[in-house]
Design a protein around this motif. Structure first.
Motif, PDB file in Angstrom:
ATOM      1  N   GLU A  89      -5.305  -1.056  -2.079  1.00 32.03           N
ATOM      2  CA  GLU A  89      -4.043  -0.468  -1.609  1.00 32.03           C
ATOM      3  C   GLU A  89      -2.942  -1.521  -1.553  1.00 32.03           C
ATOM      4  OE1 GLU A  89      -5.097   3.082   1.449  1.00 32.03           O
ATOM      5  OE2 GLU A  89      -5.698   1.064   2.058  1.00 32.03           O
ATOM      6  N   VAL A  90      -3.292  -2.703  -1.085  1.00 29.84           N
ATOM      7  CA  VAL A  90      -2.309  -3.784  -0.998  1.00 29.84           C
ATOM      8  C   VAL A  90      -1.796  -4.128  -2.390  1.00 29.84           C
ATOM      9  CG1 VAL A  90      -1.988  -6.237  -0.468  1.00 29.84           C
ATOM     10  CG2 VAL A  90      -3.177  -4.752   1.147  1.00 29.84           C
ATOM     11  N   PHE A  91      -2.709  -4.310  -3.352  1.00 31.23           N
ATOM     12  CA  PHE A  91      -2.280  -4.666  -4.700  1.00 31.23           C
ATOM     13  C   PHE A  91      -1.467  -3.551  -5.348  1.00 31.23           C
ATOM     14  CE2 PHE A  91      -5.911  -7.809  -4.775  1.00 31.23           C
ATOM     15  CZ  PHE A  91      -5.077  -8.911  -4.683  1.00 31.23           C
ATOM     16  N   GLU A  92      -1.849  -2.312  -5.133  1.00 37.52           N
ATOM     17  CA  GLU A  92      -1.091  -1.187  -5.687  1.00 37.52           C
ATOM     18  C   GLU A  92       0.296  -1.138  -5.061  1.00 37.52           C
ATOM     19  OE1 GLU A  92       0.906   2.400  -5.934  1.00 37.52           O
ATOM     20  OE2 GLU A  92      -0.174   2.012  -4.078  1.00 37.52           O
ATOM     21  N   MET A  93       0.362  -1.325  -3.775  1.00 35.67           N
ATOM     22  CA  MET A  93       1.636  -1.262  -3.069  1.00 35.67           C
ATOM     23  C   MET A  93       2.567  -2.402  -3.505  1.00 35.67           C
ATOM     24  SD  MET A  93       2.355  -1.296   0.999  1.00 35.67           S
ATOM     25  CE  MET A  93       1.324  -2.715   1.168  1.00 35.67           C
ATOM     26  N   LEU A  94       2.023  -3.587  -3.728  1.00 38.28           N
ATOM     27  CA  LEU A  94       2.825  -4.749  -4.081  1.00 38.28           C
ATOM     28  C   LEU A  94       3.002  -4.928  -5.591  1.00 38.28           C
ATOM     29  CD1 LEU A  94       1.389  -7.285  -1.496  1.00 38.28           C
ATOM     30  CD2 LEU A  94       3.510  -5.966  -1.355  1.00 38.28           C
ATOM     31  N   SER A  95       2.512  -3.970  -6.368  1.00 37.68           N
ATOM     32  CA  SER A  95       2.597  -4.085  -7.823  1.00 37.68           C
ATOM     33  C   SER A  95       4.012  -3.890  -8.338  1.00 37.68           C
ATOM     34  CB  SER A  95       1.655  -3.081  -8.489  1.00 37.68           C
ATOM     35  OG  SER A  95       2.084  -1.758  -8.224  1.00 37.68           O
ATOM     36  N   THR A  96       4.888  -3.361  -7.522  1.00 34.81           N
ATOM     37  CA  THR A  96       6.265  -3.100  -7.926  1.00 34.81           C
ATOM     38  C   THR A  96       7.187  -4.180  -7.376  1.00 34.81           C
ATOM     39  OG1 THR A  96       5.788  -0.749  -7.858  1.00 34.81           O
ATOM     40  CG2 THR A  96       8.084  -1.374  -7.874  1.00 34.81           C
ATOM     41  N   GLN A  97       7.969  -4.754  -8.274  1.00 36.14           N
ATOM     42  CA  GLN A  97       8.862  -5.840  -7.882  1.00 36.14           C
ATOM     43  C   GLN A  97       9.869  -5.396  -6.824  1.00 36.14           C
ATOM     44  OE1 GLN A  97      11.419  -7.536 -10.971  1.00 36.14           O
ATOM     45  NE2 GLN A  97      10.796  -9.550 -10.224  1.00 36.14           N
ATOM     46  N   ARG A  98      10.379  -4.191  -6.922  1.00 37.31           N
ATOM     47  CA  ARG A  98      11.345  -3.735  -5.914  1.00 37.31           C
ATOM     48  C   ARG A  98      10.724  -3.697  -4.519  1.00 37.31           C
ATOM     49  NH1 ARG A  98      14.557   1.084  -9.115  1.00 37.31           N
ATOM     50  NH2 ARG A  98      15.848  -0.305 -10.365  1.00 37.31           N
ATOM     51  N   ARG A  99       9.477  -3.308  -4.409  1.00 38.88           N
ATOM     52  CA  ARG A  99       8.820  -3.297  -3.092  1.00 38.88           C
ATOM     53  C   ARG A  99       8.680  -4.714  -2.559  1.00 38.88           C
ATOM     54  NH1 ARG A  99       4.047   0.791  -4.719  1.00 38.88           N
ATOM     55  NH2 ARG A  99       5.353   2.599  -5.090  1.00 38.88           N
ATOM     56  N   ARG A 100       8.320  -5.643  -3.434  1.00 38.90           N
ATOM     57  CA  ARG A 100       8.206  -7.038  -2.994  1.00 38.90           C
ATOM     58  C   ARG A 100       9.560  -7.571  -2.560  1.00 38.90           C
ATOM     59  NH1 ARG A 100       5.116  -7.123  -7.734  1.00 38.90           N
ATOM     60  NH2 ARG A 100       6.723  -8.333  -8.819  1.00 38.90           N
ATOM     61  N   TRP A 101      10.623  -7.188  -3.267  1.00 35.52           N
ATOM     62  CA  TRP A 101      11.959  -7.634  -2.898  1.00 35.52           C
ATOM     63  C   TRP A 101      12.385  -7.027  -1.571  1.00 35.52           C
ATOM     64  CZ3 TRP A 101      14.762  -7.336  -8.292  1.00 35.52           C
ATOM     65  CH2 TRP A 101      14.378  -8.442  -9.050  1.00 35.52           C
ATOM     66  N   VAL A 102      12.011  -5.785  -1.327  1.00 32.73           N
ATOM     67  CA  VAL A 102      12.302  -5.163  -0.027  1.00 32.73           C
ATOM     68  C   VAL A 102      11.651  -5.987   1.077  1.00 32.73           C
ATOM     69  CG1 VAL A 102      11.756  -3.180   1.446  1.00 32.73           C
ATOM     70  CG2 VAL A 102      12.681  -2.806  -0.852  1.00 32.73           C
ATOM     71  N   LEU A 103      10.384  -6.333   0.897  1.00 35.02           N
ATOM     72  CA  LEU A 103       9.673  -7.125   1.908  1.00 35.02           C
ATOM     73  C   LEU A 103      10.296  -8.513   2.052  1.00 35.02           C
ATOM     74  CD1 LEU A 103       6.025  -6.061   1.083  1.00 35.02           C
ATOM     75  CD2 LEU A 103       7.430  -5.313   3.002  1.00 35.02           C
TER      76      LEU A 103
END
Length: 189
Positions: A20-34
């Motif tokens: 779940e963590v890897f799927e959730m963080l697989s998108t660059q926009r989500r990582r940028w949000v964090l």
């Protein structure tokens, strides 16, 4: 959140599993949000401000200079997809009605997965292995009257080895903090 079976009954454990963590963080926009939310600390952030920052990083242009369509594209994907997904996982609190976003305590658990490691970086395990080899060689030379190591007292030898590892650990700590998601400035690509 991971789900486990208990006598044919599924039970949520409240913990994100690795997939779940890897799927959730697989998108660059989500990582940028964090990344952006980590910079803001515990403050709640307006969605518009978040969109401006993520748009600016994505297009490598100040938000004020971006065409409305590009910012709208980022806004739509964050509002409809990425923020609800991060909220569902418990990593952020997303109040869709007020247009506010904030990190939760669950986000701290993701730090291990969020650290940036440059392509040309030397693995720190190799550095420490090398230091151990040098320390072993210095210790072996101390048994023999080889100048200047053979002339060192046990305390001086211990201080030398401790200083080598201490300096290396300080450099490692500085280097890791500089590459951590949430450091000041735009995220690493």
């Amino acid at each position: 959140m991971s789900v486990s079976k208990l006598d044919d009954e599924e039970v949520e454990t409240g913990e994100l599993d690795r997939d779940e963590v890897f799927e959730m963080l697989s998108t660059q926009r989500r990582r940028w949000v964090l990344h952006y939310l980590k910079q803001q600390g515990e403050d709640r952030v307006a969605l518009r401000t978040l969109v401006d920052s993520v748009s600016s990083w994505e297009y490598e242009t100040p938000a004020a200079e971006l065409p409305w369509k590009k910012r709208k594209r980022v806004y739509t994907s964050l509002r409809q997809s990425h923020l609800p997904r991060l909220d569902e996982s418990g990593v952020i609190e997303y109040d869709r009605n007020r247009g506010e976003v904030a990190l939760t305590d669950e986000a701290r658990k993701l730090q291990l997965y969020l650290e940036y490691v440059p392509e040309d970086d030397i693995p720190w395990s190799h550095c420490y292995l090398g230091l151990s080899g040098v320390s072993a060689a210095i210790t072996a030379l101390a048994w023999y009257p080889v100048s200047p190591v053979g002339e060192l007292s046990a305390v001086a030898l211990g201080a030398l080895v401790t200083a080598m590892f201490g300096v290396s650990a300080l450099v490692h700590t500085y280097h890791s903090r500089r590459n951590r998601l949430g450091h000041q400035g735009p995220p690493k690509r």
